[in-house]
Design a protein around this motif. Structure first.
Motif, mmCIF file in Angstrom:
data_model
loop_
_atom_site.group_PDB
_atom_site.id
_atom_site.type_symbol
_atom_site.label_atom_id
_atom_site.label_comp_id
_atom_site.label_asym_id
_atom_site.label_seq_id
_atom_site.Cartn_x
_atom_site.Cartn_y
_atom_site.Cartn_z
ATOM 1 N N PRO A 116 -5.769 2.825 -46.488
ATOM 2 C CA PRO A 116 -6.859 2.901 -45.506
ATOM 3 C C PRO A 116 -8.067 3.637 -46.095
ATOM 4 O O PRO A 116 -7.928 4.722 -46.660
ATOM 5 C CB PRO A 116 -6.233 3.692 -44.349
ATOM 6 C CG PRO A 116 -4.753 3.499 -44.508
ATOM 7 C CD PRO A 116 -4.523 3.432 -45.985
ATOM 8 N N VAL A 117 -9.234 3.039 -45.950
ATOM 9 C CA VAL A 117 -10.457 3.604 -46.516
ATOM 10 C C VAL A 117 -11.431 3.873 -45.369
ATOM 11 O O VAL A 117 -11.850 2.937 -44.680
ATOM 12 C CB VAL A 117 -11.102 2.636 -47.535
ATOM 13 C CG1 VAL A 117 -12.366 3.260 -48.115
ATOM 14 C CG2 VAL A 117 -10.114 2.298 -48.642
ATOM 15 N N PRO A 118 -11.818 5.127 -45.135
ATOM 16 C CA PRO A 118 -12.749 5.421 -44.028
ATOM 17 C C PRO A 118 -14.128 4.839 -44.292
ATOM 18 O O PRO A 118 -14.580 4.744 -45.435
ATOM 19 C CB PRO A 118 -12.784 6.952 -43.992
ATOM 20 C CG PRO A 118 -12.360 7.383 -45.361
ATOM 21 C CD PRO A 118 -11.397 6.339 -45.851
ATOM 22 N N GLY A 119 -14.802 4.469 -43.216
ATOM 23 C CA GLY A 119 -16.127 3.851 -43.339
ATOM 24 C C GLY A 119 -17.146 4.764 -43.969
ATOM 25 O O GLY A 119 -18.033 4.306 -44.696
ATOM 26 N N ASP A 120 -17.049 6.093 -43.716
ATOM 27 C CA ASP A 120 -18.055 6.993 -44.285
ATOM 28 C C ASP A 120 -17.907 7.088 -45.788
ATOM 29 O O ASP A 120 -18.890 7.362 -46.504
ATOM 30 C CB ASP A 120 -18.006 8.367 -43.632
ATOM 31 C CG ASP A 120 -16.636 9.039 -43.755
ATOM 32 O OD1 ASP A 120 -15.679 8.362 -44.204
ATOM 33 O OD2 ASP A 120 -16.530 10.215 -43.413
ATOM 34 N N LEU A 121 -16.688 6.879 -46.316
ATOM 35 C CA LEU A 121 -16.533 6.848 -47.775
ATOM 36 C C LEU A 121 -17.246 5.638 -48.372
ATOM 37 O O LEU A 121 -17.855 5.726 -49.433
ATOM 38 C CB LEU A 121 -15.044 6.824 -48.142
ATOM 39 C CG LEU A 121 -14.716 6.604 -49.632
ATOM 40 C CD1 LEU A 121 -15.357 7.685 -50.485
ATOM 41 C CD2 LEU A 121 -13.216 6.562 -49.846
ATOM 42 N N GLN A 122 -17.199 4.522 -47.676
ATOM 43 C CA GLN A 122 -17.868 3.312 -48.141
ATOM 44 C C GLN A 122 -19.383 3.380 -47.933
ATOM 45 O O GLN A 122 -20.113 2.519 -48.417
ATOM 46 C CB GLN A 122 -17.324 2.078 -47.396
ATOM 47 C CG GLN A 122 -15.812 1.895 -47.504
ATOM 48 C CD GLN A 122 -15.375 1.421 -48.845
ATOM 49 O OE1 GLN A 122 -15.607 2.091 -49.840
ATOM 50 N NE2 GLN A 122 -14.739 0.256 -48.906
ATOM 51 N N ARG A 123 -19.843 4.391 -47.193
ATOM 52 C CA ARG A 123 -21.264 4.515 -46.833
ATOM 53 C C ARG A 123 -21.721 3.291 -46.020
ATOM 54 O O ARG A 123 -22.829 2.793 -46.183
ATOM 55 C CB ARG A 123 -22.167 4.694 -48.058
ATOM 56 C CG ARG A 123 -21.882 5.945 -48.874
ATOM 57 C CD ARG A 123 -21.858 7.218 -48.043
ATOM 58 N NE ARG A 123 -21.869 8.442 -48.827
ATOM 59 C CZ ARG A 123 -20.782 9.075 -49.271
ATOM 60 N NH1 ARG A 123 -19.570 8.575 -49.021
ATOM 61 N NH2 ARG A 123 -20.878 10.203 -49.939
ATOM 62 N N GLU A 124 -20.840 2.852 -45.133
ATOM 63 C CA GLU A 124 -21.192 1.724 -44.278
ATOM 64 C C GLU A 124 -22.290 2.153 -43.312
ATOM 65 O O GLU A 124 -22.206 3.177 -42.645
ATOM 66 C CB GLU A 124 -19.966 1.234 -43.509
ATOM 67 C CG GLU A 124 -18.904 0.617 -44.405
ATOM 68 C CD GLU A 124 -17.695 0.139 -43.623
ATOM 69 O OE1 GLU A 124 -17.662 0.377 -42.399
ATOM 70 O OE2 GLU A 124 -16.777 -0.433 -44.244
ATOM 71 N N GLY A 125 -23.353 1.363 -43.263
ATOM 72 C CA GLY A 125 -24.474 1.674 -42.391
ATOM 73 C C GLY A 125 -25.459 2.658 -42.966
ATOM 74 O O GLY A 125 -26.502 2.912 -42.371
ATOM 75 N N CYS A 126 -25.183 3.193 -44.139
ATOM 76 C CA CYS A 126 -26.104 4.175 -44.726
ATOM 77 C C CYS A 126 -27.419 3.505 -45.072
ATOM 78 O O CYS A 126 -27.456 2.478 -45.754
ATOM 79 C CB CYS A 126 -25.479 4.762 -45.979
ATOM 80 S SG CYS A 126 -26.415 6.129 -46.702
ATOM 81 N N GLY A 127 -28.503 4.071 -44.593
ATOM 82 C CA GLY A 127 -29.821 3.537 -44.899
ATOM 83 C C GLY A 127 -30.298 2.454 -43.964
ATOM 84 O O GLY A 127 -31.427 1.984 -44.117
ATOM 85 N N GLU A 128 -29.471 2.061 -43.000
ATOM 86 C CA GLU A 128 -29.915 1.008 -42.083
ATOM 87 C C GLU A 128 -30.804 1.627 -41.014
ATOM 88 O O GLU A 128 -30.590 2.761 -40.584
ATOM 89 C CB GLU A 128 -28.707 0.328 -41.430
ATOM 90 C CG GLU A 128 -27.863 -0.464 -42.414
ATOM 91 C CD GLU A 128 -26.714 -1.166 -41.735
ATOM 92 O OE1 GLU A 128 -26.550 -0.980 -40.507
ATOM 93 O OE2 GLU A 128 -25.958 -1.888 -42.409
ATOM 94 N N ASP A 129 -31.786 0.842 -40.619
ATOM 95 C CA ASP A 129 -32.695 1.353 -39.578
ATOM 96 C C ASP A 129 -32.015 1.322 -38.229
ATOM 97 O O ASP A 129 -31.236 0.438 -37.940
ATOM 98 C CB ASP A 129 -33.969 0.475 -39.543
ATOM 99 C CG ASP A 129 -34.776 0.622 -40.814
ATOM 100 O OD1 ASP A 129 -35.490 -0.356 -41.150
ATOM 101 O OD2 ASP A 129 -34.707 1.679 -41.455
#
Length: 313
Positions: free
Chosen positions: A300-313
């Motif tokens: 299991p890989v947490p979304g914050d590790l993947q930087r999901e959504g990082c930089g999106e407006d």
């Protein structure tokens, strides 16, 4: 594998597959454009799993014979070869370059297995199009004499040891610009091995590089983890016009993954991922420890590790 098939049905399937290989060998690597009303040739690796091929010769000769039974007479172990792919989305044959991009022999649960990856790059591809990767797990069977009337006797030279197809995963879509990236074989546990596929991706102004682990587990090939290796937004379009306005919003993060060597869960060691750089919330410096979950058969890989959504407006 199709161990439940009746022997006669398996024999017929083996015969049909190998007769196809012989036909392709006679035709070389030229694929004619089909005429009106004729079915187009599909990618060779869409063929059914052939449970057993009886092949003679050295280890490399046996692997080459397997490749040619799947991809035709042009297939090679040590160099790329040209072929054509039937792209049903655009209803056309397209040039493709194939090559063996990883292979190795490993010990899995006391059995020697041959891991083989075939990368397929579309020669004329749009930036958003992925490449393809075919993955195989093969194993030598017990040697025994073949009757001269056996359907594969003599087809690839003198009859030899059985080569069993334990598992396969075909048409995995990775990468961009028609190229699937790179493949290598990693060890994820005492007797757990995986294909590591490193592939690029991108969005609007975002660039990322990822690694996907496809592991041999209970005679199956499964994607057990998808991890980032790099992510940034340095090519954000509107920042070209006003770079000063984007300085605080820029991010650029690298990830380093280390495989443990103890405390295996279901045969898989833990993974440690180190993040360094600047993400969308500030300086990034963290360690994440990932433990294999037998229930989901993944890390299991947490979304914050993947930087999901990082930089999106």
């Amino acid at each position: 594998m199709r161990r439940s098939d009746p022997p006669l049905q398996r024999r017929c399937r083996y015969t049909a597959a190998l007769l196809l290989a012989a036909l392709l060998a006679g035709c070389g690597d030229r694929t004619p454009t089909p005429g009106p009303g004729k079915p187009r040739r599909v990618l060779d690796s869409t063929a059914e799993v052939v449970d057993t091929l009886h092949l003679g010769g050295s280890h490399e000769q046996r692997l080459l014979a397997f490749l040619r039974s799947r991809y035709g007479a042009a297939a090679r172990l040590d160099a790329p070869w040209q072929d054509q792919w039937d792209d049903t989305d655009v209803q056309a044959l397209r040039p493709v370059t194939r090559q063996v991009c990883a292979r190795g022999t490993v010990d899995t649960d006391g059995h020697l297995q041959h891991l083989l990856a075939v990368c397929q790059a579309l020669d004329q591809a749009a930036s958003v199009e992925p490449g393809r990767v075919d993955l195989y797990v093969l194993r030598d069977g017990e040697e025994h004499a073949l009757d001269k009337d056996h359907p594969v006797a003599g087809l690839f030279g003198p009859p030899g040891r059985p080569l069993l197809v334990i598992a396969q995963r075909l048409h995995g879509e990775y990468g961009r610009h028609g190229a699937p990236g790179t493949v290598q074989i990693d060890r994820l546990g005492p007797q757990r091995h995986a294909f590591r596929i490193t592939h690029d991706g991108s969005g609007r102004g975002h660039a990322q590089r990822s690694r996907t682990y496809v592991a041999v587990h209970n005679d199956r090939l499964r994607e057990v983890a998808l991890l980032r290796e790099h992510v940034d937004n340095l090519a954000t379009p509107h920042c070209d016009d006003a770079p000063d306005d984007c300085a605080d919003a820029a991010f650029n993060v690298d990830f380093t993954t280390t495989v443990g060597d103890s405390d295996a869960v279901d045969g898989y060691w833990p993974l440690t991922v180190r993040s360094t750089g600047q993400d969308c919330t500030g300086p990034a410096h963290a360690y994440d420890h990932l433990i294999f979950d037998p229930r989901t058969r993944t890390y299991p890989v947490p979304g914050d590790l993947q930087r999901e959504g990082c930089g999106e407006d």
